[in-house]
Design an enzyme around this catalytic site. Structure first.
Site, PDB file in Angstrom:
ATOM      1  N   ASP A 114       6.542  -3.287   4.086  1.00  0.00           N
ATOM      2  CA  ASP A 114       5.664  -3.953   3.118  1.00  0.00           C
ATOM      3  C   ASP A 114       6.243  -3.895   1.714  1.00  0.00           C
ATOM      4  O   ASP A 114       5.988  -4.765   0.890  1.00  0.00           O
ATOM      5  CB  ASP A 114       4.285  -3.269   3.090  1.00  0.00           C
ATOM      6  CG  ASP A 114       3.556  -3.354   4.416  1.00  0.00           C
ATOM      7  OD1 ASP A 114       4.158  -3.837   5.386  1.00  0.00           O
ATOM      8  OD2 ASP A 114       2.388  -2.921   4.473  1.00  0.00           O
ATOM      9  N   ASP A 204       4.156  -9.064  -1.156  1.00  0.00           N
ATOM     10  CA  ASP A 204       4.531  -7.924  -0.324  1.00  0.00           C
ATOM     11  C   ASP A 204       5.814  -8.317   0.403  1.00  0.00           C
ATOM     12  O   ASP A 204       5.965  -9.475   0.839  1.00  0.00           O
ATOM     13  CB  ASP A 204       3.458  -7.639   0.728  1.00  0.00           C
ATOM     14  CG  ASP A 204       2.320  -6.749   0.207  1.00  0.00           C
ATOM     15  OD1 ASP A 204       2.213  -6.579  -1.019  1.00  0.00           O
ATOM     16  OD2 ASP A 204       1.543  -6.250   1.041  1.00  0.00           O
ATOM     17  N   HIS A 252       0.979 -10.648   5.795  1.00  0.00           N
ATOM     18  CA  HIS A 252       2.301 -10.367   6.367  1.00  0.00           C
ATOM     19  C   HIS A 252       2.671 -11.306   7.514  1.00  0.00           C
ATOM     20  O   HIS A 252       1.896 -11.536   8.426  1.00  0.00           O
ATOM     21  CB  HIS A 252       2.425  -8.900   6.798  1.00  0.00           C
ATOM     22  CG  HIS A 252       2.169  -7.974   5.636  1.00  0.00           C
ATOM     23  ND1 HIS A 252       1.794  -6.668   5.789  1.00  0.00           N
ATOM     24  CD2 HIS A 252       2.230  -8.197   4.293  1.00  0.00           C
ATOM     25  CE1 HIS A 252       1.628  -6.109   4.598  1.00  0.00           C
ATOM     26  NE2 HIS A 252       1.897  -7.032   3.677  1.00  0.00           N
ATOM     27  N   ASP A 254       4.858 -10.912   9.857  1.00  0.00           N
ATOM     28  CA  ASP A 254       5.472 -10.385  11.074  1.00  0.00           C
ATOM     29  C   ASP A 254       4.515 -10.117  12.238  1.00  0.00           C
ATOM     30  O   ASP A 254       4.893  -9.469  13.221  1.00  0.00           O
ATOM     31  CB  ASP A 254       6.341  -9.149  10.771  1.00  0.00           C
ATOM     32  CG  ASP A 254       5.656  -8.126   9.908  1.00  0.00           C
ATOM     33  OD1 ASP A 254       4.488  -8.340   9.528  1.00  0.00           O
ATOM     34  OD2 ASP A 254       6.282  -7.092   9.600  1.00  0.00           O
ATOM     35  N   ARG A 271      -2.808 -18.346  15.600  1.00  0.00           N
ATOM     36  CA  ARG A 271      -2.630 -18.725  14.192  1.00  0.00           C
ATOM     37  C   ARG A 271      -1.613 -19.863  14.112  1.00  0.00           C
ATOM     38  O   ARG A 271      -0.426 -19.653  13.902  1.00  0.00           O
ATOM     39  CB  ARG A 271      -2.131 -17.519  13.398  1.00  0.00           C
ATOM     40  CG  ARG A 271      -3.090 -16.350  13.449  1.00  0.00           C
ATOM     41  CD  ARG A 271      -2.446 -15.095  12.910  1.00  0.00           C
ATOM     42  NE  ARG A 271      -3.378 -13.971  12.912  1.00  0.00           N
ATOM     43  CZ  ARG A 271      -3.037 -12.703  12.695  1.00  0.00           C
ATOM     44  NH1 ARG A 271      -1.777 -12.393  12.452  1.00  0.00           N
ATOM     45  NH2 ARG A 271      -3.938 -11.755  12.721  1.00  0.00           N
ATOM     46  N   SER A 307      -4.462  -6.309  13.344  1.00  0.00           N
ATOM     47  CA  SER A 307      -5.057  -7.029  14.460  1.00  0.00           C
ATOM     48  C   SER A 307      -4.298  -6.758  15.763  1.00  0.00           C
ATOM     49  O   SER A 307      -3.208  -6.166  15.754  1.00  0.00           O
ATOM     50  CB  SER A 307      -5.007  -8.522  14.150  1.00  0.00           C
ATOM     51  OG  SER A 307      -3.674  -8.971  14.283  1.00  0.00           O
ATOM     52  N   CYS A 359       6.682  -3.351  10.893  1.00  0.00           N
ATOM     53  CA  CYS A 359       6.094  -2.802   9.657  1.00  0.00           C
ATOM     54  C   CYS A 359       6.621  -1.404   9.362  1.00  0.00           C
ATOM     55  O   CYS A 359       6.839  -1.038   8.202  1.00  0.00           O
ATOM     56  CB  CYS A 359       4.580  -2.668   9.785  1.00  0.00           C
ATOM     57  SG  CYS A 359       3.731  -4.115  10.360  1.00  0.00           S
TER      58      CYS A 359
HETATM   59  N1  NVA Z   1      -2.257  -8.618   8.960  1.00  0.00           N
HETATM   60  C1  NVA Z   1      -1.541  -8.641  10.169  1.00  0.00           C
HETATM   61  C2  NVA Z   1      -0.638  -7.461  10.327  1.00  0.00           C
HETATM   62  C3  NVA Z   1       0.726  -7.797  10.075  1.00  0.00           C
HETATM   63  C4  NVA Z   1       1.692  -6.777  10.494  1.00  0.00           C
HETATM   64  C5  NVA Z   1      -2.464  -8.628  11.304  1.00  0.00           C
HETATM   65  O1  NVA Z   1      -3.375  -7.833  11.297  1.00  0.00           O
HETATM   66  O2  NVA Z   1      -2.265  -9.376  12.230  1.00  0.00           O
END
Ligand code: NVA
Length: 381
Positions: A114, A204, A252, A254, A271, A307, A359
């Site tokens: 991050d 980030d 993020h 990834d 997504r 998530s 991460c």
């Molecule tokens: N915000 C993202 C995490 C990314 C590593 C999610 O929760 O899917």
């Protein structure tokens, strides 16, 4: 003589997500906090002891399990000849302040990805956009100071520290978000109406996917347009592509869109890309974009802001070898079918500490150089 030895053993160099990995930072779970509320973010986990407005350290037994998995992961990498460095945790339960604000707690140092963006021989400390994370770069300073001494070509950069005053955030964003109807939330997704204003650049490092000359930057709730613009001006010799997806309050890139190896990207099956031209751009350059497998979990794990899509959050050791979360059987099977050697890593207990395998790491050295993987550029993308 001593001097000569030390000047040799660190080289900062990493241009993408897949070249052979030789040196990496792996985070630590020590002292990680459920952050105190701030304009950027509010935690609300009443079923697990942290109702809205409360904050405090994550339970020690969770921390011990996460640290065990992080340590095992570090050992696994070392057993494959990869040098592993670790950050120096701070007392994250301390109150911090600048002339503009006071914040009741910090966060942690599990996810170096991050904070640190490695592009070639350069590591940039990202601005970050949460007050609780404003000082997080300090956890990496002992390492960065060491790399600076050891590698005469290392370019050590810090993006301008943002003020993060109240003007950096839309007023009462989260209260307003709660009141929104489904249609209004949908509208916010399409308009990318996230918590940050455009007062100052914020980003980030984990919002950036690296593929040689091309950098893909997620316009997310922690990276604003000004942050993307700062990166574009900072990297005039690269092609910076702002991207966005159908996700509410995205954080993020990834766990949403991952460049895995030359010619192959993994896209979150839920997504969907909203960026005009993104899929065409990949196709035009003979890249295949595959939808990820179904994740193991149905929902966020307890006390985690990450998530189930951490299933996509992987670490490439080289273009053929991928570390994946051991609980993600379907995802591992998909990787296997795509021709990867898959290394299962027990990592589920790390989620609450801020992420998955990607991460939890930050590249220092991968073999290889800056290549052009997208020779066919497209107007407007
Ligand atoms: N915000 C993202 C995490 C990314 C590593 C999610 O929760 O899917």
């Amino acid at each position: 003589m001593q001097e000569q030895n030390t000047t040799r053993h660190t080289i900062v160099n990493s241009w993408n997500e897949w070249d052979p990995l030789k040196h990496v930072i792996v985070g630590r779970a020590d002292g990680t906090m459920v952050q105190a509320p701030e304009p950027a973010i509010e935690r609300n986990w009443p079923d697990h002891g942290f109702p809205l407005g409360t904050y405090g350290p994550l339970p020690k037994e969770m921390e011990a399990k996460a640290n065990e998995q992080l340590d095992n992961f570090a050992k696994l990498l070392e057993s494959r000849g990869i040098r592993v460095d670790r950050p120096t945790p701070l007392e994250f339960n301390q109150e911090v302040q600048t002339p503009d604000w006071e914040q009741k707690s910090m966060f942690g140092c599990m996810p170096p990805r991050d904070v640190l963006l490695t592009v070639g021989n350069e590591i940039i400390e990202a601005t970050m956009s949460q007050r609780a994370r404003w000082y997080e770069y300090l956890c990496y300073r002992p390492l960065l100071e060491q790399y600076f001494k050891e590698d005469p070509n290392f370019r050590w950069e810090a993006a301008p520290k943002p003020r993060l005053s109240d003007d950096t955030y839309k007023k009462d964003y989260w209260r307003e978000w709660e009141k929104k109807s489904k249609e209004e939330k949908e509208k916010a997704i399409y308009e990318r109406d996230w918590v940050l204003t455009e007062k100052e650049p914020c980003f980030d490092a984990a919002d950036i996917g690296r593929a040689g000359k091309d950098l893909f930057v997620y316009h997310s709730s922690v990276t604003n347009r000004a942050g993307i613009d700062w990166l574009r001006r900072h990297f005039p010799n690269y092609r910076l592509h702002p991207v966005w997806f159908y996700e509410d309050n995205p954080i993020h890139i990834d766990a949403t869109f991952v460049v895995l190896r030359p010619g192959l990207a993994l896209s979150n099956r839920k997504r969907k890309p909203l960026t005009p031209g993104l899929l065409e751009f990949f196709k035009k350059n003979d890249w295949e974009v595959v939808e990820c497998a179904k994740p193991f979990l149905d929902n966020y794990p307890p006390l985690s802001f990450c998530s189930p899509w951490l299933s996509m959050n992987t670490l490439m050791l080289d273009p053929k070898t991928i570390c994946a979360d051991a609980q993600e059987k379907d995802q591992m099977e998909q990787f296997d079918k795509l021709g990867f050697e898959v290394i299962p890593v027990e990592f589920a207990d790390v989620s609450a500490f801020g992420g998955g395998l990607h991460c939890a790491t930050a590249d220092v050295y991968r073999e290889g150089s800056c290549e052009d993987y997208f020779p066919h550029q497209m107007e407007g993308f």
